[in-house]
Structure formats: structure tokens, C-alpha cells
Design an enzyme around this catalytic site. Sequence first.
Site, PDB file in Angstrom:
ATOM      1  N   SER A   1       6.820  10.707   6.562  1.00 55.88           N
ATOM      2  CA  SER A   1       7.342  11.399   5.799  1.00 55.88           C
ATOM      3  C   SER A   1       7.639  10.758   4.220  1.00 55.88           C
ATOM      4  O   SER A   1       8.366   9.641   4.427  1.00 55.88           O
ATOM      5  CB  SER A   1       8.320  12.060   6.874  1.00 55.88           C
ATOM      6  OG  SER A   1       8.338  12.590   7.676  1.00 55.88           O
TER       7      SER A   1
HETATM    8  N1  SAH Z   1       8.887  11.142  12.406  1.00 56.12           N
HETATM    9  C1  SAH Z   1       6.994  10.467  11.490  1.00 56.12           C
HETATM   10  C2  SAH Z   1       5.822  11.525  10.525  1.00 56.12           C
HETATM   11  C3  SAH Z   1       6.254  12.127  11.678  1.00 56.12           C
HETATM   12  S1  SAH Z   1       4.008  12.652  11.271  1.00 56.12           S
HETATM   13  C4  SAH Z   1       7.694   9.326  10.482  1.00 56.12           C
HETATM   14  O1  SAH Z   1       8.947   8.958  10.488  1.00 56.12           O
HETATM   15  O2  SAH Z   1       6.685   8.134  10.902  1.00 56.12           O
HETATM   16  C5  SAH Z   1       3.348  13.931  12.692  1.00 56.12           C
HETATM   17  C6  SAH Z   1       3.722  13.080  13.981  1.00 56.12           C
HETATM   18  O3  SAH Z   1       3.616  14.535  14.955  1.00 56.12           O
HETATM   19  C7  SAH Z   1       2.486  12.553  14.299  1.00 56.12           C
HETATM   20  O4  SAH Z   1       2.296  11.298  14.444  1.00 56.12           O
HETATM   21  C8  SAH Z   1       1.168  13.529  15.105  1.00 56.12           C
HETATM   22  O5  SAH Z   1       0.723  12.572  16.115  1.00 56.12           O
HETATM   23  C9  SAH Z   1       2.517  13.905  16.369  1.00 56.12           C
HETATM   24  N2  SAH Z   1       2.685  14.849  17.174  1.00 56.12           N
HETATM   25  C10 SAH Z   1       2.080  16.285  16.988  1.00 56.12           C
HETATM   26  N3  SAH Z   1       2.344  17.026  17.834  1.00 56.12           N
HETATM   27  C11 SAH Z   1       2.475  16.306  18.231  1.00 56.12           C
HETATM   28  C12 SAH Z   1       3.583  17.216  19.453  1.00 56.12           C
HETATM   29  N4  SAH Z   1       2.846  18.489  20.674  1.00 56.12           N
HETATM   30  N5  SAH Z   1       3.958  15.891  20.565  1.00 56.12           N
HETATM   31  C13 SAH Z   1       3.985  14.662  19.751  1.00 56.12           C
HETATM   32  N6  SAH Z   1       3.802  14.496  19.242  1.00 56.12           N
HETATM   33  C14 SAH Z   1       3.035  15.204  18.365  1.00 56.12           C
END
Ligand code: SAH
Length: 224
Positions: free
Chosen positions: A67
Site C-alpha cells: 500500500s
Molecule cells: N498489507 C500489505 C498489502 C496487502 S495487498 C502490505 O503491507 O504490503 C493485499 C494482500 O491480501 C495480498 O497479498 C493478497 O494476496 C492478500 N489477500 C487477498 N485475499 C485474502 C484472504 N482472503 N485472506 C488473506 N489474504 C488475502
Amino acid sequence: MDFLEEGEYVKRRESMVNDQILSRGIKEARLIDAMRTIPRHLFVPAGYRRYAYSDHPLPIGEGQTISQPYMVALMTNLLQLKGTEKVLEVGTGSGYQAAILSRLAAEVHTVEILPEVAAKARQTLDSLGFQHITIHVGDGSMGWAEEAPYDAILVTAAAKETPEAYFDQLKQTGRMVIPLGGQGTQTIEYWTFENNRWDSESILTVSFVPLRGADGWSEEEWPT
Ligand code: SAH
């Protein structure tokens, strides 16, 4: 790889905090301190390091993103962490948000659905010596019941609606921040328990990757 000198990263990080966070009104001291010291450039792929302190999200592989710094600050700030809390993050991604949370709370549990993404984040966090962070591989659209209840829940992928499981796993004194909406733009919703019911406030329009899993978006609804 086009790495910069260590001092250059420090300078860019300082400018990031001044120009993107403080100037936009986020002044929470412990959060600012965490953003000033955590080496965000080590959470992005080597080829993107020089852009790590820019005012936007970046790709981290597997179609996922880290993000934008301001988004991390804004969402974290809403949780109003004091240092004693147990926090759940859904969507580990690079591990950067979890690293920030670990400086502000007692215990961080973060769930990632993609095993390769989780493995990379674990490697980064271990190499930097972060503690009090447990990465769980699995579907966070159902929360993470084994460790409930939580004082705060932070979701970093866009959900269809706020999964019921999150309300069950969040203490009534707790707070939750979650982007809601479909492909394109979503809204960050801020949930608190007031007057005997959960109540949400819309904070900001954003653009996140989809929350997948049982209570998230299917590939059909939101193709990648
Ligand atoms: N917080 C992260 C950015 C997240 S991007 C950072 O600091 O870099 C969103 C993430 O959510 C991705 O890696 C994706 O694979 C994950 N994601 C999507 N659906 C999900 C689910 N149902 N459970 C866990 N993770 C999930």
C-alpha cells in the site's frame, strides 16, 4: 540492481514522512517514529527500491501490491493503538503494514492467502528482526478464529461487505478498518461499537486489490 546509498534511503524516508504523512495531518508520535525508522525499501522487490518512498503503491509480485505510505499511516492511525493490543491484519502482502503495527501494539497476527507471498514476508520480517508478528497462511476472509478476540482488525484488501466473522472476533471496545467495494474504487470504512451496535463511518475513496476467499470476491466477480 540499481540500489541507492543507505543515506539516500534515509533522506527519502524522512521526506516521505514530512511530505506525505505529517503534511496531511497525521501526527501520532509512535506511528511517525515507526515510519521514520522502518526500512520500507527492503519490503519491495529489489528493482523497485528507489521508488519505495514515493507517494503510491508498488507491485510486490503475484499480482499484489504494497500500500501507499499514506494509506498505511491513515489506516493505522484510525486504530488508535496504545501498545497493549492484539491486532489482526488480513492481507500480509509485503509485511510492511504488519511491521508498522508491531511497533504500536503488543501482538500482531497477519493472514495471507498466497503461500509464496507469506513466505517472502516472513523472510523479510525475520531478516530485520521483527518480533510479536505471527504470519498465518490461509483465508482471512473468515478472520482468524484461533487467536480471537482482537482489539483491532485491519483489512488491506477490498471486501464485498464486512465479513460477519470479523464482528464475532473483534472486542466491542475494538476498532476495525476495512476497504469496501468492487473493482475500481472502494471506500475505507471505520467500524466502532457505539450505543450498543456496530457503526461505520466512511473515511476515504481508495483502490485496493480484491479480498479473495470464502467471504471475498470470486475470480468471476473480479477477474485479475
Ligand atoms: N498489507 C500489505 C498489502 C496487502 S495487498 C502490505 O503491507 O504490503 C493485499 C494482500 O491480501 C495480498 O497479498 C493478497 O494476496 C492478500 N489477500 C487477498 N485475499 C485474502 C484472504 N482472503 N485472506 C488473506 N489474504 C488475502
